[in-house]
Design a protein around this motif. Sequence first.
Motif, PDB file in Angstrom:
ATOM      1  N   SER A 252      16.674   6.239 -27.141  1.00  0.00           N
ATOM      2  CA  SER A 252      17.108   6.828 -25.881  1.00  0.00           C
ATOM      3  C   SER A 252      18.665   7.543 -25.807  1.00  0.00           C
ATOM      4  CB  SER A 252      16.926   6.045 -24.711  1.00  0.00           C
ATOM      5  OG  SER A 252      17.556   4.854 -24.637  1.00  0.00           O
ATOM      6  N   CYS A 253      18.909   8.233 -24.856  1.00  0.00           N
ATOM      7  CA  CYS A 253      20.319   8.866 -24.555  1.00  0.00           C
ATOM      8  C   CYS A 253      20.742   8.110 -23.198  1.00  0.00           C
ATOM      9  CB  CYS A 253      20.146  10.275 -24.638  1.00  0.00           C
ATOM     10  SG  CYS A 253      19.820  11.072 -26.005  1.00  0.00           S
ATOM     11  N   PRO A 254      21.921   7.855 -23.067  1.00  0.00           N
ATOM     12  CA  PRO A 254      23.025   7.961 -23.846  1.00  0.00           C
ATOM     13  C   PRO A 254      23.005   7.113 -25.480  1.00  0.00           C
ATOM     14  CG  PRO A 254      23.886   7.101 -22.314  1.00  0.00           C
ATOM     15  CD  PRO A 254      22.619   7.449 -21.776  1.00  0.00           C
ATOM     16  N   SER A 255      23.756   7.146 -26.343  1.00  0.00           N
ATOM     17  CA  SER A 255      23.571   6.330 -27.528  1.00  0.00           C
ATOM     18  C   SER A 255      23.721   4.618 -26.909  1.00  0.00           C
ATOM     19  CB  SER A 255      24.400   6.557 -28.409  1.00  0.00           C
ATOM     20  OG  SER A 255      24.104   7.936 -29.156  1.00  0.00           O
TER      21      SER A 255
ATOM     22  N   ASN B  80      13.593  16.288 -23.874  1.00  0.00           N
ATOM     23  CA  ASN B  80      14.352  15.272 -23.677  1.00  0.00           C
ATOM     24  C   ASN B  80      15.484  15.170 -24.863  1.00  0.00           C
ATOM     25  OD1 ASN B  80      13.791  15.125 -21.033  1.00  0.00           O
ATOM     26  ND2 ASN B  80      12.227  13.664 -21.536  1.00  0.00           N
ATOM     27  N   GLY B  81      15.022  15.404 -25.960  1.00  0.00           N
ATOM     28  CA  GLY B  81      15.773  14.880 -27.313  1.00  0.00           C
ATOM     29  C   GLY B  81      16.029  13.385 -27.499  1.00  0.00           C
ATOM     30  N   CYS B  82      16.780  12.994 -28.348  1.00  0.00           N
ATOM     31  CA  CYS B  82      17.031  11.682 -28.627  1.00  0.00           C
ATOM     32  C   CYS B  82      18.577  11.488 -28.921  1.00  0.00           C
ATOM     33  CB  CYS B  82      16.397  11.344 -29.671  1.00  0.00           C
ATOM     34  SG  CYS B  82      16.316  11.865 -31.166  1.00  0.00           S
ATOM     35  N   CYS B  83      18.800  10.429 -29.174  1.00  0.00           N
ATOM     36  CA  CYS B  83      20.228   9.805 -29.489  1.00  0.00           C
ATOM     37  C   CYS B  83      20.136   8.611 -30.436  1.00  0.00           C
ATOM     38  CB  CYS B  83      21.172   9.572 -28.451  1.00  0.00           C
ATOM     39  SG  CYS B  83      21.564  10.683 -27.212  1.00  0.00           S
ATOM     40  N   TYR B  84      21.041   8.714 -31.529  1.00  0.00           N
ATOM     41  CA  TYR B  84      20.657   7.550 -32.547  1.00  0.00           C
ATOM     42  C   TYR B  84      21.590   6.562 -32.006  1.00  0.00           C
ATOM     43  CZ  TYR B  84      18.969  11.290 -35.449  1.00  0.00           C
ATOM     44  OH  TYR B  84      17.949  12.454 -35.901  1.00  0.00           O
TER      45      TYR B  84
ATOM     46  N   GLY C 153      10.208  11.324 -34.942  1.00  0.00           N
ATOM     47  CA  GLY C 153      10.288  12.522 -35.211  1.00  0.00           C
ATOM     48  C   GLY C 153       9.663  13.122 -33.955  1.00  0.00           C
ATOM     49  N   SER C 154       8.510  12.372 -33.241  1.00  0.00           N
ATOM     50  CA  SER C 154       7.968  13.002 -31.828  1.00  0.00           C
ATOM     51  C   SER C 154       8.678  12.523 -30.988  1.00  0.00           C
ATOM     52  CB  SER C 154       6.631  12.342 -32.047  1.00  0.00           C
ATOM     53  OG  SER C 154       5.731  12.815 -33.051  1.00  0.00           O
ATOM     54  N   TYR C 155       9.509  11.428 -31.098  1.00  0.00           N
ATOM     55  CA  TYR C 155      10.258  10.955 -29.792  1.00  0.00           C
ATOM     56  C   TYR C 155      11.422  11.969 -29.630  1.00  0.00           C
ATOM     57  CZ  TYR C 155      13.338   8.050 -26.873  1.00  0.00           C
ATOM     58  OH  TYR C 155      14.000   7.596 -25.621  1.00  0.00           O
ATOM     59  N   CYS C 156      11.959  12.356 -30.617  1.00  0.00           N
ATOM     60  CA  CYS C 156      13.168  13.111 -30.559  1.00  0.00           C
ATOM     61  C   CYS C 156      12.742  14.811 -30.411  1.00  0.00           C
ATOM     62  CB  CYS C 156      13.864  13.099 -31.979  1.00  0.00           C
ATOM     63  SG  CYS C 156      14.770  11.757 -32.128  1.00  0.00           S
ATOM     64  N   ASP C 157      11.710  15.135 -31.023  1.00  0.00           N
ATOM     65  CA  ASP C 157      11.284  16.705 -30.723  1.00  0.00           C
ATOM     66  C   ASP C 157      10.736  16.752 -29.437  1.00  0.00           C
ATOM     67  OD1 ASP C 157      10.633  19.207 -31.366  1.00  0.00           O
ATOM     68  OD2 ASP C 157       8.765  18.866 -32.655  1.00  0.00           O
ATOM     69  N   THR C 158      11.081  16.770 -28.413  1.00  0.00           N
ATOM     70  CA  THR C 158      11.113  16.892 -27.097  1.00  0.00           C
ATOM     71  C   THR C 158      11.928  17.687 -26.133  1.00  0.00           C
ATOM     72  OG1 THR C 158      11.491  14.792 -25.884  1.00  0.00           O
ATOM     73  CG2 THR C 158       9.582  14.778 -26.740  1.00  0.00           C
TER      74      THR C 158
ATOM     75  N   ASN D 178       2.481  13.253 -27.505  1.00  0.00           N
ATOM     76  CA  ASN D 178       3.305  13.909 -26.447  1.00  0.00           C
ATOM     77  C   ASN D 178       3.418  15.209 -26.843  1.00  0.00           C
ATOM     78  OD1 ASN D 178       5.316  13.737 -28.671  1.00  0.00           O
ATOM     79  ND2 ASN D 178       6.604  12.733 -27.879  1.00  0.00           N
ATOM     80  N   LYS D 179       4.210  16.101 -26.339  1.00  0.00           N
ATOM     81  CA  LYS D 179       4.458  17.639 -26.584  1.00  0.00           C
ATOM     82  C   LYS D 179       5.702  17.749 -27.182  1.00  0.00           C
ATOM     83  CE  LYS D 179       0.903  19.137 -23.224  1.00  0.00           C
ATOM     84  NZ  LYS D 179      -0.076  19.449 -24.265  1.00  0.00           N
ATOM     85  N   ASP D 180       5.858  18.569 -28.049  1.00  0.00           N
ATOM     86  CA  ASP D 180       7.211  19.059 -28.705  1.00  0.00           C
ATOM     87  C   ASP D 180       7.636  20.287 -27.863  1.00  0.00           C
ATOM     88  OD1 ASP D 180       5.851  21.493 -29.342  1.00  0.00           O
ATOM     89  OD2 ASP D 180       5.514  21.053 -31.440  1.00  0.00           O
ATOM     90  N   THR D 181       8.589  20.838 -28.209  1.00  0.00           N
ATOM     91  CA  THR D 181       9.551  21.853 -27.513  1.00  0.00           C
ATOM     92  C   THR D 181       8.717  22.990 -27.369  1.00  0.00           C
ATOM     93  OG1 THR D 181      10.943  22.289 -29.427  1.00  0.00           O
ATOM     94  CG2 THR D 181      11.688  20.891 -28.084  1.00  0.00           C
ATOM     95  N   SER D 182       7.704  23.105 -28.493  1.00  0.00           N
ATOM     96  CA  SER D 182       6.794  24.498 -28.012  1.00  0.00           C
ATOM     97  C   SER D 182       5.549  24.056 -27.367  1.00  0.00           C
ATOM     98  CB  SER D 182       6.611  24.891 -29.657  1.00  0.00           C
ATOM     99  OG  SER D 182       7.740  25.405 -30.155  1.00  0.00           O
ATOM    100  N   GLY D 183       5.338  22.918 -26.872  1.00  0.00           N
ATOM    101  CA  GLY D 183       4.265  22.682 -26.254  1.00  0.00           C
ATOM    102  C   GLY D 183       3.177  22.132 -27.181  1.00  0.00           C
TER     103      GLY D 183
END
Length: 227
Positions: free
Chosen positions: A103-106, A44-48, A37-42, A184-189
């Motif tokens: 990581s992206c791309p998938s 940069n986002g994430c890919c499955y 959840g923390s990896y994706c909520d940045t 790490n920091k989310d999209t809101s900091g």
Amino acid sequence: MKRLDSLVFLILVLQLLVVVCVSQNYDFFYFVQQWPGSYCDTSNGCCYPTTTGKPATNFSIHGLWPNYNDASYPSNCDSNYPFDPSQISDLVSSLQISWPSLSCPSSDDTSFWSHEWDKHGTCSESVLNEHGYFAAALNLKGQVNLLQILKSTGIQPDGGFYNVNSITQAIAGAVGYTPGIDCNKDTSGNSQLYQIYLCVDTSGANFIECPILPSTKCSSSIEFPSF
């Protein structure tokens, strides 16, 4: 004859010293698990992963990293042992569950595992071959259910904020050793729970007290985002 015996003895001693030096090319391992959840909520986002889709809502393995007691670490130690997928074919289904790539791309996870082996695993190759390295990480994860440990103390991945010391104490109380907490920091900091480090002996089998904990980027109160 006596001189020859002494020379043979000296050669044997030197060979033994070489073996010892190789086998002790690191002092301990960091076993690192990350919260997806923390990896994706940045930003940069994430890919499955392409083959398995969204991973389970659980901590996943980031890596098993040889380290030195002075906080430095070896990396990319031996190009003579490149990642070979055939060596871990019997572990793939377990790795897809416990060690997925976000990581992206998938990807199909293989590039992630290859990176971890080439950068970190080859530095422990004298103790753990490729199959042994990945099997050791899976075994360590099976010994410690971080999500269940945190939930049992009321620390839930619900987007709420929790005291970082409470997280540390909950894990230390269950495992018996103090973990390192990385944020790490989310999209809101906001500072959020990202990675948990536990230390392992040079065999890759037993948890130990960390000789040194990684530096932290955490605030005193951190978010535990949902996934």
